[in-house]
Design a protein around this motif. Sequence first.
Motif, short mmCIF file in Angstrom:
data_model
loop_
_atom_site.label_atom_id
_atom_site.label_comp_id
_atom_site.label_asym_id
_atom_site.label_seq_id
_atom_site.Cartn_x
_atom_site.Cartn_y
_atom_site.Cartn_z
N GLY A 46 -6.75 39.84 9.19
CA GLY A 46 -6.48 40.41 7.87
C GLY A 46 -7.41 41.53 7.45
N SER A 47 -8.23 42.06 8.35
CA SER A 47 -9.15 43.08 7.86
C SER A 47 -8.88 44.49 8.37
CB SER A 47 -10.59 42.68 8.15
OG SER A 47 -10.75 42.43 9.50
N CYS A 48 -8.06 44.66 9.40
CA CYS A 48 -7.94 46.02 9.96
C CYS A 48 -6.64 46.74 9.57
CB CYS A 48 -8.04 45.98 11.48
SG CYS A 48 -6.57 45.36 12.30
N SER A 49 -5.68 46.01 9.04
CA SER A 49 -4.37 46.57 8.63
C SER A 49 -3.50 47.08 9.77
CB SER A 49 -4.50 47.73 7.62
OG SER A 49 -5.12 47.29 6.49
N SER A 50 -3.93 46.88 11.02
CA SER A 50 -3.13 47.39 12.15
C SER A 50 -1.75 46.76 12.20
CB SER A 50 -3.81 47.07 13.48
OG SER A 50 -5.04 47.69 13.56
N CYS A 51 -1.64 45.50 11.74
CA CYS A 51 -0.39 44.76 11.91
C CYS A 51 0.54 44.90 10.71
CB CYS A 51 -0.71 43.28 12.15
SG CYS A 51 -1.51 42.56 10.71
N ILE A 52 0.31 45.93 9.89
CA ILE A 52 1.09 46.06 8.65
C ILE A 52 2.58 46.29 8.94
CG2 ILE A 52 0.82 48.57 8.36
CD1 ILE A 52 0.13 47.85 5.36
N ALA A 53 3.43 45.66 8.13
CA ALA A 53 4.88 45.81 8.28
C ALA A 53 5.51 45.71 6.90
CB ALA A 53 5.43 44.71 9.19
N GLN A 54 6.69 46.24 6.79
CA GLN A 54 7.40 46.24 5.51
C GLN A 54 8.50 45.18 5.54
OE1 GLN A 54 6.92 48.29 2.73
NE2 GLN A 54 8.58 47.14 1.73
N ASP A 59 12.16 36.09 3.09
CA ASP A 59 10.96 35.70 2.35
C ASP A 59 9.84 35.40 3.34
OD1 ASP A 59 9.16 34.78 0.53
OD2 ASP A 59 10.28 32.96 -0.02
N ALA A 60 8.75 36.12 3.24
CA ALA A 60 7.58 35.87 4.09
C ALA A 60 6.35 36.08 3.23
CB ALA A 60 7.59 36.83 5.28
N ARG A 61 5.42 35.15 3.34
CA ARG A 61 4.26 35.18 2.43
C ARG A 61 2.96 35.09 3.19
NH1 ARG A 61 6.73 30.68 -1.72
NH2 ARG A 61 8.73 31.76 -1.88
N THR A 62 1.91 35.61 2.55
CA THR A 62 0.57 35.48 3.13
C THR A 62 0.19 33.99 3.12
OG1 THR A 62 -0.09 37.67 2.46
CG2 THR A 62 -1.86 36.11 2.80
N SER A 67 -7.42 35.79 3.00
CA SER A 67 -7.70 36.98 2.19
C SER A 67 -7.39 38.22 3.04
CB SER A 67 -9.14 36.98 1.72
OG SER A 67 -10.00 37.17 2.81
N SER A 68 -6.73 39.18 2.41
CA SER A 68 -6.32 40.37 3.16
C SER A 68 -6.74 41.62 2.41
CB SER A 68 -4.80 40.37 3.36
OG SER A 68 -4.17 41.01 2.28
N CYS A 83 -0.46 39.24 10.75
CA CYS A 83 -1.39 38.23 11.30
C CYS A 83 -1.70 37.14 10.29
CB CYS A 83 -2.67 38.89 11.81
SG CYS A 83 -3.68 39.63 10.53
N LEU A 84 -1.38 37.37 9.02
CA LEU A 84 -1.67 36.37 7.98
C LEU A 84 -0.39 35.82 7.36
CD1 LEU A 84 -4.38 38.23 5.86
CD2 LEU A 84 -4.75 36.64 7.73
N CYS A 85 0.75 36.19 7.92
CA CYS A 85 2.00 36.01 7.20
C CYS A 85 2.86 34.92 7.84
CB CYS A 85 2.70 37.37 7.25
SG CYS A 85 4.11 37.49 6.22
N GLN A 86 3.49 34.10 6.99
CA GLN A 86 4.37 33.04 7.48
C GLN A 86 5.77 33.23 6.89
OE1 GLN A 86 2.03 29.71 6.08
NE2 GLN A 86 0.90 29.60 8.01
N ALA A 87 6.78 32.93 7.70
CA ALA A 87 8.17 33.10 7.24
C ALA A 87 8.61 31.86 6.45
CB ALA A 87 9.09 33.31 8.44
N GLN A 88 9.25 32.11 5.30
CA GLN A 88 9.81 31.01 4.50
C GLN A 88 11.31 30.92 4.70
OE1 GLN A 88 7.39 29.30 2.58
NE2 GLN A 88 6.12 30.69 3.79
N SER A 89 11.88 31.94 5.35
CA SER A 89 13.32 31.97 5.60
C SER A 89 13.49 32.91 6.80
CB SER A 89 14.06 32.55 4.38
OG SER A 89 13.77 33.93 4.27
#
Length: 341
Positions: A46-54, A59-62, A67-68, A83-89
């Motif tokens: 969660g610190s480098c932002s390399s894995c950022i996606a839109q 529904d997907a949440r941290t 902490s990101s 890297c910090l995100c989990q899918a809810q659907s």
Amino acid sequence: MNDKQHQVTVNFSDGVSRSFSVGEQTNILDAALAAEIPLLYQCRSGSCSSCIAQLAGGDARTRPGASSTLLASEYSAGQRLLCLCQAQSDCTFDVAYSSEVGSSTAQQVHVFVNAVERIASNVMRLTLELADGDWLEFRPGQFMQIEVPGYGVVRSYSPSSTAAQLPKLEFLVRLLPGGAMSGYLEEKATNEDVLTLSGPYGAFFLREEKRRAPHIFVAGGTGLAPILSMIDALRQGSGRKPPMLLSFGCAVPDALFCLEDIELRQQWLPSLEARICVDREPRDGLHQGSPVSALREGDVSADTVAYLCGPQPMIDAATTRLIELGANPANIFAEQFVASH
Ligand code: FES
């Protein structure tokens, strides 16, 4: 425990889509890598932002408690660090790079110290050369990690050079009192020292498919390094060069560096305009204020591509200002420059 499965689809900028399944309790990045999806990542924490996606659907949440570095406004606009995100659907993500980019994996190589040169009150230029038999590729803007000899730590720097200059690599290092790399460069480094370097990393790189569009570069301090690499890559490319505006700033005139390199590029590239900025002690020819305050009406057109590299507050201010001037948020790419001791 039963980890409920969801289907995740990633859309790459070259039109390629890849799907995989992920448990509700599993980080999306981990599941994607296990499924060999070519996503960019580096720190996995969660610190480098390399894995950022839109997030484009679903529904997907941290993960709770994580902490990101994402701003609340970015999160509510659908940006996620995978890297910090989990899918809810079942869900769909868009990433701003092509499916080929993530397939070039980081290498670990050995490099020789060629030269160490102080180029401003608190900046050194470090020139390295790949050891015989070692090779790596990188895109302009990406960063490397260099192990600091004798300190047992690694530090991240983006080359100011381009892949065309390999086996030479050039870095701009900001000196920090008590900093590991600063201590090594100021007191210990000698020519022919052998360092270990790994890379490339990061999702901040020149978007080849947008190279004909007008470019704006905003750089604070040694955030100039990846920007110089990008400008040189555009210069080395074939065809007509796009209009380019570089807004570069430091606190005071004594802290400025690479001004001759910038002037030289302006001679080579008549379409490059440079605005050099200082916060204090202004002099003739220098803009007083931040590199963001040097941006004005008329600089931005609807297809402008912007690359920002510097401290987070500069990036946030530049993003806001560019959007206000008419830039498309999808064409703004940024990398936070973090100084570490
Ligand atoms: S890999 Fe660094 S923030 Fe996710």
